[in-house]
Design an enzyme around this catalytic site. Structure first.
Site, PDB file in Angstrom:
ATOM      1  N   ASN A 169      -3.775   3.321   4.471  1.00  0.00           N
ATOM      2  CA  ASN A 169      -2.742   2.271   4.640  1.00  0.00           C
ATOM      3  C   ASN A 169      -3.239   1.755   5.978  1.00  0.00           C
ATOM      4  OD1 ASN A 169      -1.751   2.679   2.000  1.00  0.00           O
ATOM      5  ND2 ASN A 169       0.318   3.148   2.827  1.00  0.00           N
ATOM      6  N   GLY A 170      -3.173   0.481   6.235  1.00  0.00           N
ATOM      7  CA  GLY A 170      -3.221  -0.008   7.460  1.00  0.00           C
ATOM      8  C   GLY A 170      -4.323  -0.921   7.425  1.00  0.00           C
ATOM      9  N   CYS A 197       0.729  -1.131   0.049  1.00  0.00           N
ATOM     10  CA  CYS A 197       0.011   0.070   0.178  1.00  0.00           C
ATOM     11  C   CYS A 197       0.897   1.165  -0.070  1.00  0.00           C
ATOM     12  CB  CYS A 197      -1.041  -0.138   1.130  1.00  0.00           C
ATOM     13  SG  CYS A 197      -2.190  -1.217   1.154  1.00  0.00           S
ATOM     14  N   TRP A 245      -2.549  -3.104  -1.543  1.00  0.00           N
ATOM     15  CA  TRP A 245      -2.423  -4.401  -1.477  1.00  0.00           C
ATOM     16  C   TRP A 245      -3.617  -4.956  -0.603  1.00  0.00           C
ATOM     17  CZ3 TRP A 245      -1.368  -7.858   2.788  1.00  0.00           C
ATOM     18  CH2 TRP A 245      -0.554  -9.095   2.333  1.00  0.00           C
ATOM     19  N   LYS A 274       6.353  -5.868  -1.010  1.00  0.00           N
ATOM     20  CA  LYS A 274       7.680  -5.289  -0.559  1.00  0.00           C
ATOM     21  C   LYS A 274       7.790  -5.108   0.680  1.00  0.00           C
ATOM     22  CE  LYS A 274      11.803  -4.994  -1.537  1.00  0.00           C
ATOM     23  NZ  LYS A 274      12.815  -6.267  -1.624  1.00  0.00           N
ATOM     24  N   ARG A 334       6.711  -1.787  -3.571  1.00  0.00           N
ATOM     25  CA  ARG A 334       5.928  -2.128  -2.724  1.00  0.00           C
ATOM     26  C   ARG A 334       5.209  -3.232  -2.689  1.00  0.00           C
ATOM     27  NH1 ARG A 334       6.551   2.239   1.474  1.00  0.00           N
ATOM     28  NH2 ARG A 334       4.632   1.456   2.606  1.00  0.00           N
ATOM     29  N   LYS A 358      12.832 -18.341  -1.247  1.00  0.00           N
ATOM     30  CA  LYS A 358      12.990 -17.677  -2.746  1.00  0.00           C
ATOM     31  C   LYS A 358      12.455 -18.361  -3.649  1.00  0.00           C
ATOM     32  CE  LYS A 358      14.840 -13.966  -1.761  1.00  0.00           C
ATOM     33  NZ  LYS A 358      14.110 -14.141  -0.545  1.00  0.00           N
ATOM     34  N   GLU A 380      16.446 -20.127   3.442  1.00  0.00           N
ATOM     35  CA  GLU A 380      16.226 -18.673   2.620  1.00  0.00           C
ATOM     36  C   GLU A 380      15.984 -19.349   1.243  1.00  0.00           C
ATOM     37  OE1 GLU A 380      16.226 -15.020   0.660  1.00  0.00           O
ATOM     38  OE2 GLU A 380      15.517 -15.693   2.858  1.00  0.00           O
ATOM     39  N   GLU A 410       8.599 -18.262  -3.167  1.00  0.00           N
ATOM     40  CA  GLU A 410       8.102 -16.809  -3.414  1.00  0.00           C
ATOM     41  C   GLU A 410       7.758 -16.344  -4.756  1.00  0.00           C
ATOM     42  OE1 GLU A 410       9.551 -13.531  -0.311  1.00  0.00           O
ATOM     43  OE2 GLU A 410      11.144 -14.597  -1.212  1.00  0.00           O
ATOM     44  N   HIS A 454      13.778 -38.279  10.184  1.00  0.00           N
ATOM     45  CA  HIS A 454      12.689 -37.767  11.505  1.00  0.00           C
ATOM     46  C   HIS A 454      11.435 -37.537  10.835  1.00  0.00           C
ATOM     47  CE1 HIS A 454      15.687 -38.670  14.462  1.00  0.00           C
ATOM     48  NE2 HIS A 454      16.444 -37.611  14.137  1.00  0.00           N
TER      49      HIS A 454
END
Length: 625
Positions: free
Chosen positions: A103-104, A2, A74, A620, A27, A502, A498, A505, A521
């Site tokens: 925003n929020g 946003c 968003w 983002k 963003r 990636k 990580e 995503e 396990h």
């Protein structure tokens, strides 16, 4: 996540608003819109496509105005649809006089909606934002600033807003509480019109328009008009906030020879890391507390570091994985107990505060809502010593911490973090060395060796990037997969995490990471010929253990893809694919092994045809809880 841009000027402000939205595209968003004052009532254009399509709408309709607001959304409340896109109007008909962007998240929107419906307001969206617009309209009695402040006192949650009223031209009211908002003052460098004023959720949106930025504090409300503005705090008291000269980065807009921003940012990592390490002196004694406290020559940092006996790291997403890596460094190099927590969980449990703990918060943007809230919670519990690892020196997290290390990664446009992550690792490694030195665990000779390795790091990364053609070949094999496992041991387990993040995503392939010793396990049940298993295999003390884990995968018919160091003696064979990194880099090895995992995710995404820089459902900068 946003973005807000707003402006009051004596010129047509629509091109500035649209350009500001383009600068905020990094963003992440799924709809966008712009609204301007018109003598017949607010006029707007909205789109569930990209800002470029909104720009075309605006040009076709000849939308113009000297007072306006714009937004990238968003989705939280309500699906990505035109009726849910901002700006929102009140009343929701031809008689609209209030236009608002937000925003929020407003937590009590349901109760307010019931109240407003009883007053006759009609809702056309599923958003919590429309509640704010109608609430302000219901309280409006000729003064937008008073109506907005009265409405905000009834909201529960986090917000930043910008609102204008058609009955008061040349006036916009903004406010923030838990979500970023800055004020841009006309007359600074690049400002075309003296006296024009701006609001934005990020100073980058105003790059090229003005460089005089006022960072609003939580609870602030601001009234901007042509040639003047004033600010009040949470108690409605007039306050002064410092206007700073901020030269926002704009170079990220140029892709150069690269196909996507993510690819560009992967290849920028040698330069970004060199910039992040530029504070190291060339002579002896280069590592020390001054790296984290430049304004006080390290005195404040030295005092804080001397007072601590443990470290608590708070972060989200990729930054959390950098913290997990740092735990290994801090405990093995500095011998200081370290705890790493997901920021969004930390403040919702009963923890045992230790006033001698250094709280380290990690965030690329410095505006991550969960990390900000966790920091405030830690301070409320009595944690006095706080340190930010951040890429934005003017961000809320940096302003709220006692100490800071700026990573100097430059603007990162791709939603999936690359250079922000590796520069965070560099900063955390320097923290480990600094604490080790202050605790008498880093000799002069060892410091010299560490400095030599750090300064060679950009060149070492460059040689890893040269492996791209081999990784592209692997990506073709990954493109038709729907699941993948990632394995690592010790210091490289967080790097496996990580790598899996990636891949999921940007390719939408389901990927999980495990410590390699955990295969038997549970995860081994998933291993078949259809399940690629990516393994980080540095030539370290755990290599032989890792080789045994690889044999467990081969015995079940799994396909292994191994990133190995020189001298690891892991050779390619049927079902075992090996790409060898040029050298082993000791404790800095996680940074080098990160790059091939980034390239594998990137080229797999390209092969699958996904939107690499703007993956679905992601943002983002996550500025809502």
């Amino acid at each position: 996540m946003c973005g807000i841009v707003a402006a009051v000027s004596s010129r047509n402000i629509v091109p500035v608003l649209v350009e500001g939205l383009k600068r905020l595209e990094y963003r992440g968003y799924d709809s966008c819109g712009v609204a301007v004052y018109d003598v017949q009532g607010p006029k707007r254009a909205r789109s569930v496509s990209r800002v470029s399509e909104l720009d075309a709408q605006v040009r076709e309709s000849a939308l113009t105005g000297f007072t306006g607001i714009a937004h990238t959304r968003w989705a939280t409340h309500g699906a990505p649809a035109t009726r849910n896109a901002h700006p929102h109007f009140s009343p929701s008909n031809e008689a609209a006089r209030i236009a608002l962007v937000h925003n929020g998240i407003i937590e009590n929107h349901d109760a307010l909606r019931v109240e407003l419906v009883a007053k006759g307001y009609v809702f056309i969206s599923q958003t919590d934002t429309e509640v704010i617009a109608h609430l302000i309209d219901s309280l409006y009695d000729g003064d937008l600033f008073d109506a907005t402040r009265a409405a905000l006192k009834r909201l529960h949650g986090a917000y930043s807003v910008a609102v204008f009223c058609s009955e008061e031209p040349h006036r916009i009211v903004g406010a923030r509480d838990g979500s970023p908002l800055v004020l841009g003052c006309g007359g600074g460098a690049g400002s075309a019109i003296a006296g024009e004023c701006f609001l934005a959720s990020d100073a980058m949106a105003l790059a090229g328009v003005t460089n005089r930025i006022v960072y609003l504090e939580d609870g602030d409300a601001v009234d901007i008009q042509l040639g003047r503005y004033w600010i009040t705090d949470r108690e409605d008291r007039p306050v002064e906030r410092e206007a700073r000269t901020v030269n926002a980065h704009t170079g990220a807009a140029d892709l150069g020879p690269y196909r996507h921003y993510m690819q560009k940012e992967i290849f920028e990592q040698p330069r970004a890391i060199a910039d992040t390490l530029e504070g190291l002196a060339d002579d002896g004694g280069a590592i020390g507390p001054w790296l984290f406290d430049a304004s006080n020559d390290g005195r404040k940092a030295a005092a804080a570091f001397a007072a601590i006996d443990s470290v608590l790291i708070l972060a989200c997403g990729t930054s959390y994985y950098s913290g997990l890596t740092a735990k290994y460094w801090l405990e093995s190099i500095a011998r200081i107990p370290t705890q790493v927590e997901v920021a969004s969980e930390y403040r919702y449990r009963d923890s045992v505060p230790n006033p001698k703990t250094l709280v380290v918060v990690i965030s690329q943007s410095g505006e991550t809502a969960d990390t900000l809230a966790a920091l405030k919670h830690a301070k409320a519990l009595g944690h006095a010593h706080t340190l930010a690892i951040c890429n934005v020196g003017t961000s809320a997290i940096v302003r709220l911490t006692e100490l800071a290390y700026l990573t100097r990664a430059g603007a990162e446009v791709g939603v999936a973090s690359t250079k922000a992550f590796t520069t965070q690792l560099c900063a955390l490694y320097l923290l480990s060395l600094t604490l080790a030195k202050l605790r008498g665990r880093l000799s002069v000779e060892a410091e010299a060796r560490e400095l030599k390795d750090l300064r060679h790091l950009p060149a070492a990364l460059q040689s890893v990037l040269a492996l791209e053609p081999q990784i592209i070949a692997w990506a073709e094999a990954f493109a038709n997969k729907e699941n993948a496992l990632f394995l690592g041991r010790g210091l490289h387990y967080p790097i496996a995490l990580e790598g899996a993040l990636k891949l999921k995503e940007i390719t939408y392939i389901h990927a999980e990471a495990y410590p390699a010793g955990e295969l038997k396990h549970g995860p081994l049940a998933l291993v078949t010929e259809a399940m690629p298993v990516v393994t980080v295999a540095p030539n370290d003390a755990l290599l032989e253990k890792l080789k045994s884990n690889l044999q467990e995968v081969r015995a079940r018919g799994g396909q292994l893809y191994v990133f190995a160091d020189a001298g690891s003696h892991i050779e390619s064979s049927e079902g075992l694919h090996v790409i060898r990194l040029p050298e082993h880099y000791g404790k800095l090895s996680p940074i080098l092994h990160t790059l091939p995992l980034q390239l594998l995710a990137y080229h797999t995404a390209v092969a699958r045809g996904t939107d690499v820089d703007k993956p679905r459902n992601l943002a983002k900068s996550v500025t809502v809880e």
